[in-house]
Scaffold this active site. Structure first.
Site, PDB file in Angstrom:
ATOM      1  N   TYR A  16      -1.521  15.864   1.055  1.00 48.75           N
ATOM      2  CA  TYR A  16      -2.016  15.545  -0.294  1.00 48.75           C
ATOM      3  C   TYR A  16      -0.831  15.475  -1.240  1.00 48.75           C
ATOM      4  CZ  TYR A  16      -6.919  15.041  -1.321  1.00 48.75           C
ATOM      5  OH  TYR A  16      -8.170  14.520  -1.483  1.00 48.75           O
TER       6      TYR A  16
ATOM      7  N   LYS B  61      -1.138  -9.272   3.467  1.00 47.09           N
ATOM      8  CA  LYS B  61      -1.355 -10.713   3.700  1.00 47.09           C
ATOM      9  C   LYS B  61      -0.020 -11.316   4.148  1.00 47.09           C
ATOM     10  CE  LYS B  61      -5.342 -10.975   0.611  1.00 47.09           C
ATOM     11  NZ  LYS B  61      -5.395  -9.824  -0.292  1.00 47.09           N
TER      12      LYS B  61
ATOM     13  N   ARG C  69      -2.704  -2.390   5.044  1.00 45.80           N
ATOM     14  CA  ARG C  69      -3.603  -2.597   3.911  1.00 45.80           C
ATOM     15  C   ARG C  69      -3.216  -1.643   2.798  1.00 45.80           C
ATOM     16  NH1 ARG C  69      -7.858  -5.656   4.659  1.00 45.80           N
ATOM     17  NH2 ARG C  69      -7.392  -6.694   6.605  1.00 45.80           N
TER      18      ARG C  69
ATOM     19  N   GLU D 262      -1.132  14.315  -4.859  1.00 43.81           N
ATOM     20  CA  GLU D 262      -1.607  13.833  -6.166  1.00 43.81           C
ATOM     21  C   GLU D 262      -0.507  13.937  -7.209  1.00 43.81           C
ATOM     22  OE1 GLU D 262      -5.152  16.180  -5.956  1.00 43.81           O
ATOM     23  OE2 GLU D 262      -6.337  14.494  -6.694  1.00 43.81           O
TER      24      GLU D 262
ATOM     25  N   ASP E  13      -1.466 -12.101 -10.032  1.00 45.93           N
ATOM     26  CA  ASP E  13      -1.921 -11.467  -8.788  1.00 45.93           C
ATOM     27  C   ASP E  13      -1.347 -12.318  -7.658  1.00 45.93           C
ATOM     28  OD1 ASP E  13      -3.191 -10.622  -6.518  1.00 45.93           O
ATOM     29  OD2 ASP E  13      -5.207 -10.586  -7.379  1.00 45.93           O
TER      30      ASP E  13
ATOM     31  N   THR F 241      -1.342  -7.269  -2.882  1.00 44.42           N
ATOM     32  CA  THR F 241      -1.658  -6.485  -1.694  1.00 44.42           C
ATOM     33  C   THR F 241      -0.455  -6.600  -0.762  1.00 44.42           C
ATOM     34  OG1 THR F 241      -2.760  -8.423  -0.762  1.00 44.42           O
ATOM     35  CG2 THR F 241      -4.170  -6.752  -1.770  1.00 44.42           C
TER      36      THR F 241
END
Ligand code: DSN
Length: 399
Positions: free
Chosen positions: A46, A225, A231, A48, A196, A222
């Protein structure tokens, strides 16, 4: 694996992926190193917060990892860390875009993006997406004759509508976007310009598509691609661009975007994903990747040109990128996109049905299909292979 059911599904999917010709423009095949990093023990942690400012202990290596990933991201796109910041925590493209709107446009304000039928994405303000519910969407289209963006019409619309953000970028627009003109339009109506580049980021990295960074305030992408990674997503933003806060003080938009990602929208970053993105960004900085990006465009152009020769209506008359949009319905003379997708899958070619400019049918059974070259180029295919693919598509669809 101990779990034989899941192991069997993984093996079956692996066999399926190997067997088919994959023409989905938003998919790709990642390296073993990317998969190793993605499935690494970083997934146990974790983290954060951001590097050197976390809410849990034990962050020595997560901090180093996130710093390295950010440095590689800026370097890949030739950006100075004095002018640009990058956030590598968005879990995927939709939360990345949502974070930008949350940071820059008051809820209820206007977001101007490309219409779905013209090639825009759901998160560019479509009514069915939270981006079109929490904000007022304003859609721009393409010229019905040329099927490319009409910048003069877009400018007039932007000046009338006065959106908070203009989004340039697409999921199904085959041509280059004129980012200089988009900047002029954003300036003419006082909007932030967000690009984008999810679809074409790998082409930008490889020098095969114009870079938006000279003109944009924010660039989202992203990583799975054309960048050929896991991902995930990234948000680049100009540190020197500001927005007034509630006390009328100017705040860097990079700071606002970081706050929108965490704690605004997300909890802990997926550190395994970030490790895999870092691996990807190093791979993308190689001469081999540059050659790959150039070949992706050559292959898509071969596919488009061959389909045109065979009598198909290719939207906008061709492509400058990795994707080709084909009107299979052709005013009712052909077959629907859904039928075309199914026929091609039976013949071992995977693509997706897609709406086209001036769409008259439904998104579930639209008038076209979207094809792309990134995945098969990763597998080493060249122009002669894409000529053969075009011939096969023609034969299957005409049967
Ligand atoms: N699903 C992606 C694409 O295929 O373009 C966009 O989210």
């Amino acid at each position: 694996m101990k779990d034989k059911q899941i192991e069997k599904l993984i093996k079956s999917e692996e066999a399926r992926q190997k067997k088919v010709i994959n023409l989905i423009p938003s998919e790709n095949y990642v390296s073993k190193d990317v998969l190793t990093a993605l499935g690494s023990i970083f997934d146990n942690k974790y983290a954060e917060g951001y590097a050197h400012a976390r809410y849990y202990g034990g962050q020595t290596y997560t901090d180093q990892l996130e710093d390295l990933c950010c440095a590689r991201a800026l370097k890949l796109f030739n950006l100075s860390s004095e002018k640009w910041a990058v956030n590598v925590q968005p879990h995927s493209g939709s939360p990345a875009n949502l974070a930008v709107y949350l940071a820059l446009v008051p809820i209820g304000g206007k977001i101007m993006g490309m219409a779905l039928t013209a090639g825009g994405h759901l998160t560019h303000g479509q009514k069915v997406s939270i981006t079109g519910k929490a904000w007022q969407p304003v859609s721009y289209g393409v010229d019905p004759k040329t099927e490319v963006i009409d910048y003069e019409a877009l400018k007039a619309q932007a000046i009338t509508e006065k959106p908070g953000v203009i989004v340039a970028g697409f999921t199904a627009y085959p041509r280059v976007v004129n980012f200089k003109k988009m900047r002029e339009i954003a300036d003419a109506c006082g909007a932030y310009l967000m690009v984008d580049m999810s679809h074409f980021a790998g082409l930008v990295a490889g020098g095969a598509y114009p870079s938006p960074f000279e003109y944009a305030d924010v660039v989202t992408t992203t990583t799975h691609k054309t960048l050929r990674g896991p991902r995930s997503a990234m948000i680049f933003s100009r540190k020197d661009k500001t927005k007034l806060n509630i006390k009328n003080e100017p705040v860097s938009i990079s700071t606002l975007i970081d706050k929108a990602v965490f704690p605004g929208l997300q909890g802990g970053p997926h550190m395994g994903q970030i490790a895999a993105v870092a691996v990807t960004l190093k791979e993308d900085a190689t001469p081999a990747f540059k050659k790959y990006a150039e070949q992706v465009v050559k292959n898509a152009q071969t596919l488009a040109n061959e389909l045109i020769k065979l009598g198909w209506h290719v939207i906008s008359g061709g492509t400058d990128s990795h994707l080709v949009l084909v009107d299979t319905w052709m005013g009712g003379k052909g077959i629907s996109g859904k039928e075309a997708e199914a026929k091609l899958e039976k013949a071992g070619i995977i693509c997706n049905k897609n709406t086209i400019p001036g769409e008259t049918r439904s998104p579930f059974d639209p008038s076209g299909i979207r094809l792309g070259s990134p995945a098969e180029t990763t597998r080493g295919k060249k122009e002669k292979d894409f000529k053969a693919i075009a011939e096969k598509i023609d034969k299957v669809l005409r049967k």
